[in-house]
Design an enzyme around this catalytic site. Structure first.
Site, PDB file in Angstrom:
ATOM      1  N   ASN A   1       0.838  -1.211   0.000  1.00 32.76           N
ATOM      2  CA  ASN A   1       0.000   0.000   0.000  1.00 32.76           C
ATOM      3  C   ASN A   1       0.866   1.251   0.000  1.00 32.76           C
ATOM      4  O   ASN A   1       0.586   2.218  -0.706  1.00 32.76           O
ATOM      5  CB  ASN A   1      -0.952  -0.003   1.203  1.00 32.76           C
ATOM      6  CG  ASN A   1      -2.180  -0.855   0.961  1.00 32.76           C
ATOM      7  OD1 ASN A   1      -3.059  -0.480   0.196  1.00 32.76           O
ATOM      8  ND2 ASN A   1      -2.218  -2.031   1.585  1.00 32.76           N
TER       9      ASN A   1
ATOM     10  N   HIS B   1      -8.544  -1.129   5.464  1.00 33.03           N
ATOM     11  CA  HIS B   1      -8.901  -2.433   6.036  1.00 33.03           C
ATOM     12  C   HIS B   1      -9.390  -3.347   4.904  1.00 33.03           C
ATOM     13  O   HIS B   1     -10.196  -2.926   4.072  1.00 33.03           O
ATOM     14  CB  HIS B   1      -9.982  -2.264   7.111  1.00 33.03           C
ATOM     15  CG  HIS B   1     -10.336  -3.561   7.754  1.00 33.03           C
ATOM     16  ND1 HIS B   1      -9.531  -4.146   8.724  1.00 33.03           N
ATOM     17  CD2 HIS B   1     -11.359  -4.424   7.544  1.00 33.03           C
ATOM     18  CE1 HIS B   1     -10.073  -5.291   9.084  1.00 33.03           C
ATOM     19  NE2 HIS B   1     -11.177  -5.496   8.384  1.00 33.03           N
TER      20      HIS B   1
END
Ligand code: GRF
Length: 205
Positions: free
Chosen positions: A14, A109
């Site tokens: 990420n 998430h």
């Protein structure tokens, strides 16, 4: 230009997506600092390769979580960070930290919150939960961080279908791809000043 601090504990794919999208000019921002609570987090190497300042802060050097977070607050404030991105950061943040940067901390998430989130739902456990339940869709969520675990106001969500022959690993991979997309989009919204938080609702203006 948005000054970004990224907190990591692991591989940092990420983080890499953020680095790449800043490099390509999609996000008008700069990662001023990457902090990891794990020395072996590969994300630290990704940061160094990109010429970004990195910091490993060893939890064992502090007497408790609160003291640890005070160190992080200091480092982030010293660099006048506007937005803190939790990109696979597996340590719980103290109330002090959350208050200090209220509505300026976001987390990615790997599920559609409020499903498969909260205490105990991290890493492969999330995807195993989805498969064991027999869900037909899952996805990813970017949300503002509040005092709870995965409970803060939702900024963006995107779904993926669960295939018949899906495994934990294949699902994790699929979800990771959309994580990269919505995390980058959410940061862009911040850098373009388009996020407004009203109670639990995040408005994109
Ligand atoms: C991601 O699945 C993220 O949602 C979760 O931890 C994983 C981190 O992956 N919180 P990476 O370190 O960004 O590759």
């Amino acid at each position: 230009m948005l000054k970004i601090g990224v907190l990591i504990s692991g591989g940092g794919t990420n983080l890499q997506a953020i680095i790449d999208n800043i490099d390509h000019g999609y996000i008008n921002g700069k990662i001023e600092l990457i902090i990891s609570n794990r020395e072996d987090a590969y994300g630290l190497v990704r940061g160094q390769k990109a010429g970004i300042e990195t910091l490993y802060v060893n939890p064992k050097d502090f007497k408790n979580n609160q003291e640890y977070d005070l160190k992080l607050i200091k480092e982030l404030k010293d660099r006048e960070i506007d937005l803190i991105v939790l990109a696979g950061y597996l340590k719980i943040l103290s109330a002090d930290f959350i208050m200090e940067f209220k509505n300026r901390i976001i987390n990615i998430h790997p599920s559609l919150i409020p499903s498969f989130c909260g205490d105990g739902y991290y890493g492969e456990k999330v995807h195993k939960g989805v498969l064991d339940y027999g869900c037909k869709i899952t996805g990813a969520t970017v949300h503002i961080v509040d005092e709870g675990t995965d409970t803060g106001p939702i900024i963006l969500q995107r779904s993926v279908e669960v295939a018949e022959n899906e495994t934990v690993q294949s699902l994790q991979q699929k979800v990771l791809e959309i994580e990269h997309k919505i995390l980058v989009e959410a940061i862009k919204l911040f850098s373009d000043n388009r996020i407004s938080v009203e109670g639990r609702r995040v408005k994109i203006v």
